[in-house]
Design an enzyme around this catalytic site. Structure first.
Site, PDB file in Angstrom:
ATOM      1  N   ARG A  51       0.847  -1.201   0.000  1.00  0.00           N
ATOM      2  CA  ARG A  51       0.000   0.000   0.000  1.00  0.00           C
ATOM      3  C   ARG A  51       0.881   1.250   0.000  1.00  0.00           C
ATOM      4  NH1 ARG A  51      -4.654   0.367   4.119  1.00  0.00           N
ATOM      5  NH2 ARG A  51      -3.065  -0.090   5.693  1.00  0.00           N
ATOM      6  N   SER A  91       8.361  -5.005   6.013  1.00  0.00           N
ATOM      7  CA  SER A  91       8.055  -6.073   6.980  1.00  0.00           C
ATOM      8  C   SER A  91       8.930  -7.292   6.831  1.00  0.00           C
ATOM      9  CB  SER A  91       6.590  -6.463   6.817  1.00  0.00           C
ATOM     10  OG  SER A  91       5.826  -5.280   6.741  1.00  0.00           O
ATOM     11  N   ASP A 145       6.611  -3.795  10.268  1.00  0.00           N
ATOM     12  CA  ASP A 145       5.155  -3.653  10.390  1.00  0.00           C
ATOM     13  C   ASP A 145       4.691  -3.848  11.823  1.00  0.00           C
ATOM     14  OD1 ASP A 145       4.210  -6.933   8.964  1.00  0.00           O
ATOM     15  OD2 ASP A 145       5.797  -6.321  10.342  1.00  0.00           O
TER      16      ASP A 145
HETATM   17  C1  0WK Z   1      -1.510  -4.865   7.653  1.00  0.00           C
HETATM   18  C2  0WK Z   1      -0.349  -3.925   7.950  1.00  0.00           C
HETATM   19  C3  0WK Z   1       0.895  -4.418   7.282  1.00  0.00           C
HETATM   20  C4  0WK Z   1       1.171  -5.838   7.710  1.00  0.00           C
HETATM   21  C5  0WK Z   1       0.000  -6.668   7.394  1.00  0.00           C
HETATM   22  C6  0WK Z   1       0.208  -8.047   7.891  1.00  0.00           C
HETATM   23  O1  0WK Z   1      -0.661  -2.644   7.456  1.00  0.00           O
HETATM   24  O2  0WK Z   1       1.962  -3.605   7.606  1.00  0.00           O
HETATM   25  O3  0WK Z   1       2.316  -6.308   7.063  1.00  0.00           O
HETATM   26  O4  0WK Z   1      -1.165  -6.178   8.060  1.00  0.00           O
HETATM   27  O5  0WK Z   1      -0.886  -8.821   7.609  1.00  0.00           O
HETATM   28  P1  0WK Z   1      -1.033  -9.653   6.282  1.00  0.00           P
HETATM   29  O6  0WK Z   1      -1.423  -8.717   5.234  1.00  0.00           O
HETATM   30  O7  0WK Z   1       0.267 -10.313   6.030  1.00  0.00           O
HETATM   31  O8  0WK Z   1      -2.108 -10.646   6.586  1.00  0.00           O
HETATM   32  C1  BGC Z   2       8.945 -10.916   8.894  1.00  0.00           C
HETATM   33  C2  BGC Z   2       8.709  -9.827   9.902  1.00  0.00           C
HETATM   34  C3  BGC Z   2       7.296  -9.315   9.769  1.00  0.00           C
HETATM   35  C4  BGC Z   2       6.353 -10.454   9.871  1.00  0.00           C
HETATM   36  C5  BGC Z   2       4.904 -10.039   9.754  1.00  0.00           C
HETATM   37  C6  BGC Z   2       7.884 -11.948   9.037  1.00  0.00           C
HETATM   38  O1  BGC Z   2       8.049 -12.888   8.020  1.00  0.00           O
HETATM   39  O2  BGC Z   2      10.210 -11.523   9.136  1.00  0.00           O
HETATM   40  O3  BGC Z   2       9.595  -8.793   9.676  1.00  0.00           O
HETATM   41  O4  BGC Z   2       7.093  -8.435  10.839  1.00  0.00           O
HETATM   42  O5  BGC Z   2       6.607 -11.388   8.853  1.00  0.00           O
HETATM   43  O6  BGC Z   2       4.649  -9.444   8.533  1.00  0.00           O
END
Ligand code: 0WK
Ligand code: BGC
Length: 903
Positions: free
Chosen positions: A531, A592, A646
């Site tokens: 994003r 992240s 993140d």
């Molecule tokens: C939303 C946050 C972002 C994070 C993500 C993790 O804005 O920084 O990396 O959540 O959740 P995912 O999209 O991997 O399920």
């Molecule tokens: C990364 C982290 C991150 C997490 C959640 C992991 O795979 O090593 O840096 O915070 O994923 O997104």
């Protein structure tokens, strides 16, 4: 039709009687409606006790699937005899199992004698039967067909509620009938028989009529008495506490109407039948349809009409005052088209009534009316059941097979026709096929017993296979202690390298204090979506606008240049859309992945995770890589002031709302946590004052082997197939990118063990990532009709039976529960360390949480909260879901960076 006749021949009295016995369609609709209400009342825990239709759970949760095999014994307790059967199932669909049986007539008085005597008699029948046939010495399982209302708490635990149909043996009501029979059998020395299942005769009928291709999900018995059963959605059978799947319910609909809800159907004739019955006021519905009563109803009609001089003029009708003088069998024969009249004449003559031709005709009309009424009332009951099933399965239409065991059905063709056609009228959304059961319940009972054995054997297989995924309290305490040790090692300057939890300093020394101001760009890379955001932090709060961009897998796994070029292109596209081309806004970059932070705006990537592997990035400062890409793209408006993980972004975002938020947790594609540590404990950074946020990178916990005892072979199989095998082991037990794969490997193992999809290999199940976390979340949603789970599996080209769907759901629940509990063990280690850091007896802290798994999964957050409470009782932890993602957090860190940078 029948109605026409009367006009021609009858007197008004006969007319009136026939009218009273004719139930119009709209009244049948009303009866159906009342029966639906009565069914719901019986199914609901609140109103079950007062319900007339008791809707008794039977613990039959699955239909035979044709793989059942073995020798089974069945005992049927019938009206006047006991029937013992040995059924041999071959397991190839069991279309025509080999059946041997023997009937033992019951001594007259045994039905009113001692309960013990009855069960001893049944046990003797079993032993004589076994002695009669060459049976192998090994123990034989037995299924007991016991056609009385029982409160069951299992297939082999059933308490008799009340006798009926002329049985009234002492010391049985309120007792477990399975035990009574088992102990009677044990008394017979040479009998090696285990009673493994007890079932109602309706259940036996349903199973007997079920064949591999044509499962039967409803059954009616309309004989001496009447009853029905059907496969209900288990979660609606509240007395059974079975969360999912289906369960057969014994309706005991004979009692329908005992609360007066049949008052506008009952005629004075019925009142008299009831008053003269053994149980006045009870079983009003039964007394309108069961063969035990039809003869009596006709007798009372004839008595009344004779009294009104409308029948048998000139004959003494005293004989009609004798109970049961007219047998239901006779009523059936009289109402038969062909020789009905002849039957009427002979039956009435036998009674000495010298009937006239008209008398015979009128008696036939009355018999037909009584039988038809029984049929249409059965239809109203069946229609209620069908509509209930259709509604509870959330179906528009439903096709179903209905097993029917009925003398009336067999004896009187019109009964069946009326039942079929009126059911169709009353439940037009259901297409029901009536399947008459030919040989009683024997085969069905054998199926139930075989299913009981198969389920028990399968259950043992399933538990053995799932056991490694079940973590005990001690296991989780151990994980918590290991996490704590790795944290200590990670914080130590000397020991940092030995720890799998790298405890990376982030140079964020405080959470927002509300004085942050300004307009910032933010990037959010590493989660499901990339994003780009613009964030305006003002006095009255934060406003932001964002755009989601896709990072194709080819870019995630291509070159670093291409990846960062792609990021710049997205930034440019965003600035164009947001009219930001002419401004240079400070940018906060949520990145992240594990980075060694060397300052707020300098972070060296240590390793990729989560499916990323862009080349030329590991070991590089990602801010530098972004700036290089900006130069390559002549994008001069880039001013990166902060790069954060993140978890940090999420903590900052949530801390803006709740100052007690000092921990950030992500459970999404990946998983990780950060928290505010005392500087004096951070051995890898100079300075003892204040605190600093530590990005734990707990995803890698266990990469040094400290968690090996907790890895199952399913986890090994998942890890081996990732692009970062051996890495991020804790993440691969918890996060959304991997749970689906763990489930898939467990399902493959269950298929191999023949306990899932009938052991049939499913090529689709070999395909990686077919199970998305989203799919798990849906499958585990409470109250989701099993039909929907089947539909989800069907979309994955997995042909699942209801049983399979239940098992798939259990596997999903097991894998996601383990993930939530392991996450809780990690978090417990963090909050306990913070509590000790601050020398507090009780710590109250908030954790900002983000991630698709945490947000979308129906149970993850509760399971996490519950286990966290257990493992860290001295910490009151509030899990605060982050609403705006970590982009806001990145902007807040950028605001701090800008303020600090001001002279
Ligand atoms: C939303 C946050 C972002 C994070 C993500 C993790 O804005 O920084 O990396 O959540 O959740 P995912 O999209 O991997 O399920
Ligand atoms: C990364 C982290 C991150 C997490 C959640 C992991 O795979 O090593 O840096 O915070 O994923 O997104």
């Amino acid at each position: 039709g029948a109605a026409a006749q009367p006009a021609l021949t009858s007197r008004p009295q006969v007319q009136r009687a026939l009218l009273a016995l004719t139930v119009p369609l709209e009244t049948l609709q009303v009866v159906k409606g009342r029966m639906l209400q009565a069914m719901r009342k019986g199914l609901s825990r609140q109103t079950h006790a007062q319900a007339n239709m008791r809707m008794l759970p039977t613990y039959i949760c699955s239909l035979p699937d044709g793989t059942e095999k073995g020798d089974l014994l069945v005992v049927e307790l019938c009206q006047s005899h006991v029937r013992t059967l040995r059924v041999t199932l071959s397991g190839n669909g069991n279309q025509s199992p080999e059946v041997v049986y023997k009937i033992f007539d019951m001594p007259g008085d045994i039905k009113q004698g001692k309960g013990e005597a009855l069960f001893d008699f049944i046990a003797q029948c079993v032993c004589q039967f076994l002695a009669g046939i060459s049976s192998p010495q090994q123990r034989l399982p037995l299924g007991f067909v016991f056609p009385f209302s029982c409160r069951q708490t299992g297939l082999d635990k059933a308490e008799l509620i009340s006798w009926s149909k002329g049985f009234s043996c002492s010391d049985v009501e309120g007792k477990d009938v399975v035990q009574l029979l088992q102990s009677a059998i044990n008394k017979q020395e040479l009998c090696h028989v285990d009673v493994v299942a007890l079932m109602n005769d309706t259940v036996g009928t349903m199973m007997t009529c079920s064949t591999e291709g044509e499962p039967c999900e409803v059954a009616l018995v309309v004989g001496t008495s009447t009853n029905s059963c059907f496969m209900a959605e288990a979660q609606q059978v509240e007395m059974a506490e079975k969360a999912s799947g289906q369960m057969c319910v014994n309706t005991e609909w004979g009692y329908f109407g005992d609360d007066g809800s049949l008052s506008d159907v009952l005629t004075p004739y019925d009142q008299r039948v009831d008053q003269e019955s053994a149980n006045p006021g009870e079983k009003r519905f039964e007394k309108l349809v069961a063969s035990l009563y039809l003869g009596e109803i006709v007798r009372h009609v004839l008595t009344a009409l004779a009294a009104e001089k409308a029948l048998f003029i000139g004959s003494s009708v005293a004989v009609l005052r004798t109970k049961d003088v007219l047998k239901t069998q006779q009523v059936l024969e009289i109402s038969n088209n062909e020789e009905g009249m002849a039957k009427a004449r002979s039956a009435l003559e036998v009674l000495g009534l010298q009937p006239s031709e008209q008398d015979c005709c009128r008696v036939q009309q009355i018999c037909r009316a009584v039988v038809s009424r029984a049929a249409v009332l059965c239809a109203a009951g069946l229609a209620a059941i069908l509509s209930h099933m259709c509604q509870s399965r959330e179906l528009e239409q439903m096709v179903v097979n209905v097993g029917v065991d009925s003398k009336l059905y067999r004896g009187h063709s019109r009964f069946g026709e009326i039942l079929q056609s009126v059911t169709g009228l009353l439940a037009p959304e259901c297409k029901a096929t009536l399947l008459p059961s030919v040989d009683g319940t024997g085969r069905g009972a054998a199926m139930v017993t075989a299913v009981a054995l198969r389920l028990a054997a399968q259950r043992r297989e399933v538990e053995q296979l799932l056991a490694p995924l079940w973590l005990s309290r001690a296991d989780l305490e151990r994980v918590q202690a290991l996490m704590r040790r790795e944290m200590e090692l990670g914080l130590g300057r000397e020991s940092n390298a030995d720890s799998s939890v790298r405890m990376l300093p982030t140079y964020v020394r405080g959470t927002p204090d509300g004085t942050e101001r300004g307009e910032f760009l933010a990037l959010d890379l590493g989660g499901t979506n990339f994003r780009v955001l613009v964030v305006r932090v003002a006095q009255d709060g934060i406003r932001m606008a964002s755009e989601i961009y896709i990072i194709p897998t080819t870019v995630m796994q291509g070159t670093g240049e291409a990846l960062f070029d792609h990021i710049i292109e997205c930034i440019v596209d965003f600035q164009l859309k947001q009219n930001l081309m002419d401004q240079i806004l400070p940018l906060g970059f949520t990145f992240s992945f594990p980075c060694q932070q060397l300052g707020l705006d300098k972070a060296v990537l240590l390793s990729w995770t989560k499916g990323f592997s862009a080349s030329g990035c590991v070991g590089q400062d990602v801010v530098h890589l972004l700036r290089e890409a900006a130069q390559r793209k002549q994008h001069l408006g880039l001013k990166v002031v902060a790069v954060v993980n993140d978890t940090v972004g999420t903590m900052m975002s949530c801390a803006y709302e709740d100052p007690k938020c000092e921990i950030g947790l992500i459970v999404g594609t990946g998983t990780n946590a950060c928290y505010m540590e005392e500087m004096e404990n951070v051995g890898t950074v100079e300075g003892e004052q204040g605190r600093m946020c530590i990005n734990m990178e707990w995803g890698a916990f266990g990469d040094n082997g400290c968690l090996d005892d907790f890895f199952t072979n399913f986890d090994q199989l998942v890890d081996e197939k990732t692009i970062n095998a051996g890495k991020q082991r804790f993440e691969k037990l918890i996060s959304g990118m991997y749970l689906g794969e763990i489930v898939r490997h467990v399902l493959l193992a269950l298929v191999e063990k023949q306990v899932l999809f009938r052991g049939k290999p499913c090529p689709k199940l070999q395909t990686r990532d077919i199970f998305q976390t989203k799919c798990l979340s849906t499958i585990e949603t409470d109250g989701l009709a099993l039909q929907k789970v089947r539909a989800i599996l069907q979309d994955l080209e997995l042909q699942a039976s209801f049983e399979d769907s239940i098992l798939v759901r259990e596997v999903c629940q097991t894998v996601s529960l383990r993930a939530a509990q392991l996450c809780a063990a990690g978090l417990a280690a963090v909050v306990e360390k913070m509590r000790e850091n601050r020398g507090l007896a009780q710590l109250a802290v908030t954790v900002g949480v983000d991630g698709t798994l945490y947000k979308m999964h129906p149970h993850f957050s509760q399971n996490l909260q519950k286990m966290l409470q257990d493992l860290a009782p001295n910490c009151t932890v509030t899990l605060l879901q982050s609403e705006d993602g970590s982009g806001k957090g990145a902007a807040l860190v950028a605001a701090v960076a800008c303020r600090e940078a001001e002279p």
